[in-house]
Write an enzyme that holds these catalytic residues in place. Structure first.
Site, PDB file in Angstrom:
ATOM      1  N   ARG A  45      39.142  46.009  42.522  1.00 40.01           N
ATOM      2  CA  ARG A  45      39.693  45.432  43.782  1.00 40.01           C
ATOM      3  C   ARG A  45      41.097  45.350  43.588  1.00 40.01           C
ATOM      4  O   ARG A  45      41.911  45.730  42.573  1.00 40.01           O
ATOM      5  CB  ARG A  45      39.062  43.916  43.891  1.00 40.01           C
ATOM      6  CG  ARG A  45      38.818  43.343  42.413  1.00 40.01           C
ATOM      7  CD  ARG A  45      39.834  42.836  41.788  1.00 40.01           C
ATOM      8  NE  ARG A  45      40.972  42.153  42.522  1.00 40.01           N
ATOM      9  CZ  ARG A  45      42.315  42.162  42.192  1.00 40.01           C
ATOM     10  NH1 ARG A  45      42.509  42.511  41.086  1.00 40.01           N
ATOM     11  NH2 ARG A  45      43.079  41.701  43.088  1.00 40.01           N
ATOM     12  N   GLY A  46      41.749  44.978  44.666  1.00 40.53           N
ATOM     13  CA  GLY A  46      43.255  45.092  44.855  1.00 40.53           C
ATOM     14  C   GLY A  46      43.556  46.413  45.797  1.00 40.53           C
ATOM     15  O   GLY A  46      43.124  47.640  45.285  1.00 40.53           O
ATOM     16  N   ALA A  47      44.348  46.251  46.755  1.00 34.35           N
ATOM     17  CA  ALA A  47      44.711  47.204  47.592  1.00 34.35           C
ATOM     18  C   ALA A  47      44.953  48.560  47.006  1.00 34.35           C
ATOM     19  O   ALA A  47      44.278  49.585  47.107  1.00 34.35           O
ATOM     20  CB  ALA A  47      45.532  46.855  48.663  1.00 34.35           C
ATOM     21  N   ARG A  88      35.434  48.302  52.170  1.00 32.74           N
ATOM     22  CA  ARG A  88      36.318  47.451  52.403  1.00 32.74           C
ATOM     23  C   ARG A  88      37.221  47.479  53.485  1.00 32.74           C
ATOM     24  O   ARG A  88      38.010  48.452  53.412  1.00 32.74           O
ATOM     25  CB  ARG A  88      36.925  46.843  51.069  1.00 32.74           C
ATOM     26  CG  ARG A  88      35.900  46.658  50.051  1.00 32.74           C
ATOM     27  CD  ARG A  88      36.565  45.582  48.981  1.00 32.74           C
ATOM     28  NE  ARG A  88      36.988  44.326  49.258  1.00 32.74           N
ATOM     29  CZ  ARG A  88      37.616  43.507  48.535  1.00 32.74           C
ATOM     30  NH1 ARG A  88      38.016  43.970  47.461  1.00 32.74           N
ATOM     31  NH2 ARG A  88      38.025  42.329  49.231  1.00 32.74           N
ATOM     32  N   GLN A 198      40.702  35.361  41.223  1.00 35.03           N
ATOM     33  CA  GLN A 198      41.428  36.438  40.554  1.00 35.03           C
ATOM     34  C   GLN A 198      42.489  35.903  39.990  1.00 35.03           C
ATOM     35  O   GLN A 198      43.155  36.407  38.889  1.00 35.03           O
ATOM     36  CB  GLN A 198      41.877  37.463  41.728  1.00 35.03           C
ATOM     37  CG  GLN A 198      40.844  38.354  42.520  1.00 35.03           C
ATOM     38  CD  GLN A 198      40.337  37.646  43.929  1.00 35.03           C
ATOM     39  OE1 GLN A 198      40.177  36.420  43.949  1.00 35.03           O
ATOM     40  NE2 GLN A 198      39.970  38.488  44.801  1.00 35.03           N
ATOM     41  N   ASP A 239      47.523  43.440  51.176  1.00 37.44           N
ATOM     42  CA  ASP A 239      46.583  44.389  51.272  1.00 37.44           C
ATOM     43  C   ASP A 239      46.795  45.250  52.669  1.00 37.44           C
ATOM     44  O   ASP A 239      46.250  46.022  52.679  1.00 37.44           O
ATOM     45  CB  ASP A 239      45.272  43.593  51.643  1.00 37.44           C
ATOM     46  CG  ASP A 239      44.814  43.002  50.354  1.00 37.44           C
ATOM     47  OD1 ASP A 239      45.412  41.616  49.874  1.00 37.44           O
ATOM     48  OD2 ASP A 239      44.089  43.575  49.755  1.00 37.44           O
ATOM     49  N   ASN A 249      46.900  39.092  53.248  1.00 38.93           N
ATOM     50  CA  ASN A 249      46.885  39.177  51.648  1.00 38.93           C
ATOM     51  C   ASN A 249      45.613  37.959  51.430  1.00 38.93           C
ATOM     52  O   ASN A 249      45.012  37.384  52.260  1.00 38.93           O
ATOM     53  CB  ASN A 249      48.140  38.532  50.916  1.00 38.93           C
ATOM     54  CG  ASN A 249      48.123  38.850  49.425  1.00 38.93           C
ATOM     55  OD1 ASN A 249      47.693  39.941  49.099  1.00 38.93           O
ATOM     56  ND2 ASN A 249      48.259  37.562  48.832  1.00 38.93           N
ATOM     57  N   LYS A 250      45.322  37.924  50.132  1.00 39.21           N
ATOM     58  CA  LYS A 250      44.380  37.018  49.820  1.00 39.21           C
ATOM     59  C   LYS A 250      44.058  35.648  50.303  1.00 39.21           C
ATOM     60  O   LYS A 250      45.193  35.112  50.707  1.00 39.21           O
ATOM     61  CB  LYS A 250      44.311  37.065  48.222  1.00 39.21           C
ATOM     62  CG  LYS A 250      43.028  36.129  47.717  1.00 39.21           C
ATOM     63  CD  LYS A 250      41.602  36.547  47.842  1.00 39.21           C
ATOM     64  CE  LYS A 250      41.287  37.991  47.916  1.00 39.21           C
ATOM     65  NZ  LYS A 250      40.032  38.547  48.520  1.00 39.21           N
TER      66      LYS A 250
HETATM   67  O1  MRU Z   1      39.588  40.910  47.376  1.00 38.08           O
HETATM   68  P1  MRU Z   1      40.639  41.476  46.447  1.00 38.08           P
HETATM   69  O2  MRU Z   1      40.543  41.174  45.217  1.00 38.08           O
HETATM   70  O3  MRU Z   1      40.632  42.986  46.401  1.00 38.08           O
HETATM   71  O4  MRU Z   1      41.961  41.155  47.201  1.00 38.08           O
HETATM   72  C1  MRU Z   1      43.052  42.034  47.171  1.00 38.08           C
HETATM   73  C2  MRU Z   1      44.101  41.389  46.375  1.00 38.08           C
HETATM   74  O5  MRU Z   1      44.021  41.387  45.104  1.00 38.08           O
HETATM   75  C3  MRU Z   1      45.126  40.583  46.892  1.00 38.08           C
HETATM   76  O6  MRU Z   1      45.172  40.133  48.144  1.00 38.08           O
HETATM   77  C4  MRU Z   1      46.589  41.237  46.256  1.00 38.08           C
HETATM   78  O7  MRU Z   1      47.282  40.132  46.486  1.00 38.08           O
HETATM   79  C5  MRU Z   1      46.879  42.217  47.220  1.00 38.08           C
HETATM   80  S1  MRU Z   1      46.464  43.781  46.204  1.00 38.08           S
HETATM   81  C6  MRU Z   1      47.928  44.028  45.220  1.00 38.08           C
END
Ligand code: MRU
Length: 348
Positions: A45-47, A88, A198, A239, A249-250
């Site tokens: 996960r993570g963009a 996603r 996370q 993201d 973002n999250k």
């Molecule tokens: O749902 P996730 O864990 O894929 O969410 C994305 C993230 O990890 C965060 O939003 C993050 O801060 C940005 S991606 C580097």
């Protein structure tokens, strides 16, 4: 170096982020469909990490395609792009990576490559995306590191570290690592980041490994620690960033940004330019993923909320650009007004 995702002879290898920090287990995915499923299930996960994984998944799929003509291969490739694009919806790096792979396919074909050569070119492109991601986090870390004062404490939300990218530095945590590598003393306060945790699981794990001082707090403690004067700046990942600087973002990030404004603490967003989506004028247009209610009602197998209760689980929120002091990218630092500064950085 933490290896989040890598290409191997057997397939695409990833550390299973669902099990961290209690178990460090690597899984190998042997088809494009398996990689797509791993992205959906948050093994990775993570963009930026999603983008790199998607590119590798597409390369893997085409490598295994059986047709011998370029036309057959193109049909299979389109199918793989389609399943990958449905994994996603919020992280734009996914769509950016799919488009890069499509573009490479078009270029190879235009250059007269046969199906076998196109397969090789797509593997090369996926590996290039991987290497560029590592380099871009390093560049972003150098730019961002300059904004962090010596002897400071950074609050971050979610995990925008090595685990959210191809590995090594990360985005928000890349800025922390950039400051450290520039000789500054820097500590991190990590929001636990409900519901998927996370922050508590991944940010704490990778910073501990790197010997960067880290303190975990629950999300509802952020205002209190800011009021106590314990935070010098906030750095988060992204993201998707709209043309005007609005940042998805999250979930919970928006809350942190509002608190930072109240306490006059600079709020920075760190992301490569592949996370900027100039096609969207504002953040209102960013699609927000709604995830399984079980992430809210349970922690692993443990039920927390009563059976049958109604649950909302939006995985991201959008922080208005006006709350963002600067957007740190791999091409430099953008300052408001973002409509001009971001376009300049993205289009060069
Ligand atoms: O749902 P996730 O864990 O894929 O969410 C994305 C993230 O990890 C965060 O939003 C993050 O801060 C940005 S991606 C580097």
């Amino acid at each position: 170096m933490i290896k989040t995702v890598e290409w191997s002879d057997e397939g695409v290898r990833m550390i299973d982020q669902r099990l961290l920090p209690t178990e460090e287990k690597y899984l190998t995915f042997r088809s494009c469909e398996e990689v797509a499923e791993a992205i959906k299930a948050m093994v990775v996960r993570g963009a930026p990490a999603i983008g790199v994984s998607a590119a590798m998944g597409l390369a893997l799929g085409t490598m295994q395609a059986v047709g011998t003509s370029v036309e057959d291969l193109e049909q299979d490739f389109d199918y793989f792009c389609d399943i990958m694009s449905k994994t996603r919806p919020t992280a734009v790096n996914l769509f950016w990576a799919i488009e890069r792979m499509r573009e490479r396919f078009r270029r190879s074909r235009a250059a007269g490559a046969d199906a076998e050569q196109i397969k090789k070119d797509l593997i090369e492109e996926a590996q290039l995306i991987f290497r560029e991601d590592i380099e871009s986090s390093r560049a972003l870390g150098r730019f961002g590191g300059e904004l962090i004062p010596d002897n400071s404490t950074v609050l971050t939300h979610c995990n925008a570290g090595a685990l959210a990218t191809a590995g090594d530095y990360g985005t928000a945590l890349g800025v922390v690592r950039g400051a450290r590598d520039a000789g500054k003393r820097v500590a991190v306060i990590a929001d636990e980041t409900r519901p998927f945790l996370q922050g508590a699981r991944l940010t704490a794990w990778e910073l501990q490994k790197d010997e960067i001082p880290v303190t975990v707090i629950t999300d509802n403690m952020a205002g209190h620690v800011m009021k106590q004067g314990k935070i010098d700046c906030v750095v988060v990942g992204a993201d998707r960033i709209a043309a005007n600087g609005d940042t998805a973002n999250k979930i919970g990030t928006y809350m942190v940004a509002v608190l930072a404004k109240q306490h006059n603490i600079p709020f920075y967003v760190a992301a490569p330019v592949s996370t900027v989506d100039l096609s969207l004028a504002t953040g209102d247009l960013i699609p927000i993923e709604e995830r399984d209610a079980r992430e809210v009602t349970h922690i692993r197998e443990q039920r927390l909320a009563p059976e049958g209760v109604s649950v909302a689980n939006p995985a991201f929120d959008v922080t208005p650009g006006e709350l963002v002091a600067a957007i740190i990218t791999d091409r430099g630092v953008a300052r408001p007004p973002y409509t001009e500064s971001l376009r300049k950085l993205v289009e060069g």
